[in-house]
Design a protein around this motif. Sequence first.
Motif, PDB file in Angstrom:
ATOM      1  N   LEU A 109     -69.023  -0.245  -8.936  1.00  0.00           N
ATOM      2  CA  LEU A 109     -68.317   0.377  -7.821  1.00  0.00           C
ATOM      3  C   LEU A 109     -67.147  -0.496  -7.392  1.00  0.00           C
ATOM      4  N   PRO A 110     -65.930   0.038  -7.409  1.00  0.00           N
ATOM      5  CA  PRO A 110     -64.809  -0.713  -6.854  1.00  0.00           C
ATOM      6  C   PRO A 110     -64.941  -0.708  -5.330  1.00  0.00           C
ATOM      7  N   VAL A 111     -65.050  -1.880  -4.729  1.00  0.00           N
ATOM      8  CA  VAL A 111     -65.341  -1.987  -3.303  1.00  0.00           C
ATOM      9  C   VAL A 111     -64.085  -2.148  -2.461  1.00  0.00           C
ATOM     10  N   ARG A 112     -63.221  -3.119  -2.872  1.00  0.00           N
ATOM     11  CA  ARG A 112     -62.067  -3.412  -2.027  1.00  0.00           C
ATOM     12  C   ARG A 112     -60.976  -4.078  -2.857  1.00  0.00           C
ATOM     13  N   LYS A 113     -59.743  -3.650  -2.614  1.00  0.00           N
ATOM     14  CA  LYS A 113     -58.602  -4.315  -3.236  1.00  0.00           C
ATOM     15  C   LYS A 113     -58.259  -5.538  -2.402  1.00  0.00           C
ATOM     16  N   LEU A 114     -58.273  -6.707  -3.055  1.00  0.00           N
ATOM     17  CA  LEU A 114     -57.977  -7.954  -2.356  1.00  0.00           C
ATOM     18  C   LEU A 114     -56.551  -8.432  -2.593  1.00  0.00           C
ATOM     19  N   ALA A 115     -55.975  -8.068  -3.730  1.00  0.00           N
ATOM     20  CA  ALA A 115     -54.652  -8.587  -4.092  1.00  0.00           C
ATOM     21  C   ALA A 115     -54.079  -7.748  -5.227  1.00  0.00           C
ATOM     22  N   GLU A 116     -52.829  -8.005  -5.538  1.00  0.00           N
ATOM     23  CA  GLU A 116     -52.275  -7.480  -6.778  1.00  0.00           C
ATOM     24  C   GLU A 116     -52.949  -8.241  -7.920  1.00  0.00           C
ATOM     25  N   PRO A 117     -53.010  -7.656  -9.117  1.00  0.00           N
ATOM     26  CA  PRO A 117     -53.686  -8.347 -10.217  1.00  0.00           C
ATOM     27  C   PRO A 117     -53.080  -9.724 -10.476  1.00  0.00           C
ATOM     28  N   PRO A 118     -53.909 -10.783 -10.401  1.00  0.00           N
ATOM     29  CA  PRO A 118     -53.376 -12.122 -10.665  1.00  0.00           C
ATOM     30  C   PRO A 118     -52.991 -12.357 -12.127  1.00  0.00           C
ATOM     31  N   GLU A 119     -53.580 -11.607 -13.055  1.00  0.00           N
ATOM     32  CA  GLU A 119     -53.293 -11.826 -14.472  1.00  0.00           C
ATOM     33  C   GLU A 119     -51.944 -11.227 -14.824  1.00  0.00           C
ATOM     34  N   GLN A 120     -51.119 -12.037 -15.475  1.00  0.00           N
ATOM     35  CA  GLN A 120     -49.769 -11.629 -15.853  1.00  0.00           C
ATOM     36  C   GLN A 120     -49.799 -10.380 -16.726  1.00  0.00           C
ATOM     37  N   ASP A 121     -48.836  -9.490 -16.501  1.00  0.00           N
ATOM     38  CA  ASP A 121     -48.640  -8.278 -17.299  1.00  0.00           C
ATOM     39  C   ASP A 121     -49.727  -7.225 -17.109  1.00  0.00           C
ATOM     40  N   HIS A 122     -50.558  -7.329 -16.065  1.00  0.00           N
ATOM     41  CA  HIS A 122     -51.568  -6.310 -15.771  1.00  0.00           C
ATOM     42  C   HIS A 122     -51.226  -5.609 -14.462  1.00  0.00           C
ATOM     43  N   SER A 123     -51.535  -4.321 -14.404  1.00  0.00           N
ATOM     44  CA  SER A 123     -51.394  -3.561 -13.168  1.00  0.00           C
ATOM     45  C   SER A 123     -52.559  -2.581 -13.072  1.00  0.00           C
ATOM     46  N   ALA A 124     -52.968  -2.286 -11.839  1.00  0.00           N
ATOM     47  CA  ALA A 124     -54.105  -1.398 -11.584  1.00  0.00           C
ATOM     48  C   ALA A 124     -53.606   0.022 -11.351  1.00  0.00           C
ATOM     49  N   HIS A 125     -54.341   1.005 -11.899  1.00  0.00           N
ATOM     50  CA  HIS A 125     -53.946   2.410 -11.785  1.00  0.00           C
ATOM     51  C   HIS A 125     -55.180   3.288 -11.608  1.00  0.00           C
ATOM     52  N   TRP A 126     -55.091   4.250 -10.704  1.00  0.00           N
ATOM     53  CA  TRP A 126     -56.146   5.255 -10.538  1.00  0.00           C
ATOM     54  C   TRP A 126     -55.773   6.477 -11.355  1.00  0.00           C
ATOM     55  N   ALA A 127     -56.763   7.052 -12.024  1.00  0.00           N
ATOM     56  CA  ALA A 127     -56.523   8.241 -12.849  1.00  0.00           C
ATOM     57  C   ALA A 127     -57.710   9.183 -12.711  1.00  0.00           C
ATOM     58  N   SER A 128     -57.444  10.463 -12.934  1.00  0.00           N
ATOM     59  CA  SER A 128     -58.546  11.411 -13.045  1.00  0.00           C
ATOM     60  C   SER A 128     -59.291  11.074 -14.335  1.00  0.00           C
ATOM     61  N   PRO A 129     -60.567  11.457 -14.460  1.00  0.00           N
ATOM     62  CA  PRO A 129     -61.278  11.208 -15.717  1.00  0.00           C
ATOM     63  C   PRO A 129     -60.561  11.824 -16.922  1.00  0.00           C
ATOM     64  N   GLU A 130     -59.967  12.995 -16.730  1.00  0.00           N
ATOM     65  CA  GLU A 130     -59.267  13.660 -17.834  1.00  0.00           C
ATOM     66  C   GLU A 130     -58.037  12.850 -18.262  1.00  0.00           C
ATOM     67  N   GLN A 131     -57.257  12.382 -17.280  1.00  0.00           N
ATOM     68  CA  GLN A 131     -56.067  11.589 -17.599  1.00  0.00           C
ATOM     69  C   GLN A 131     -56.466  10.253 -18.211  1.00  0.00           C
ATOM     70  N   ALA A 132     -57.534   9.654 -17.689  1.00  0.00           N
ATOM     71  CA  ALA A 132     -58.009   8.377 -18.238  1.00  0.00           C
ATOM     72  C   ALA A 132     -58.426   8.544 -19.696  1.00  0.00           C
ATOM     73  N   ALA A 133     -59.111   9.634 -20.006  1.00  0.00           N
ATOM     74  CA  ALA A 133     -59.572   9.869 -21.380  1.00  0.00           C
ATOM     75  C   ALA A 133     -58.397   9.972 -22.346  1.00  0.00           C
TER      76      ALA A 133
END
Length: 149
Positions: A109-133
């Motif tokens: 379960l994703p609980v809480r966003k604490l920061a932007e992704p610390p790892e270089q060249d990564h970004s977080a994205h929300w998608a519908s299950p269909e779009q994710a697939a």
Amino acid sequence: MKGRGGMRRYGDPRISGKPYRTRAGAYAVLPKNGRVLLTYQAGIHHEFQLPGGGIDPGESPVQALHREVYEETGWRISKPLYLGAFRRFVFMPEYELWAEKICHIYRALPVRKLAEPPEQDHSAHWASPEQAAISLGNPGDRAFLHAVF
């Protein structure tokens, strides 16, 4: 396709003569409100992935899962539930390494966003299950996403 030990393989088969090194990793399907949290890795790969990555020496798979999800998404997670594992044979250009990746997949379960992704060249994205697939870069990730949704 089932490989040695009965673990399913996704993607390309082992290429004869390549010096593969086993690399275990922990990855998460992160559903929330009918959507799923993915990471996009720019740089070398340019693909959407389930958040996660390699298990460091002395680290448990669950410890690695928490660390990697945070590094790649900036989110804290809870209640990881082990779903299964698969293997894939890939070249990892960032390490100049032919790898037999053993991918341990969890639902968490994703609980809480604490920061932007610390790892270089990564970004977080929300998608519908269909779009994710459609977007996920490897068939093993897609299979476990399908199993959750």
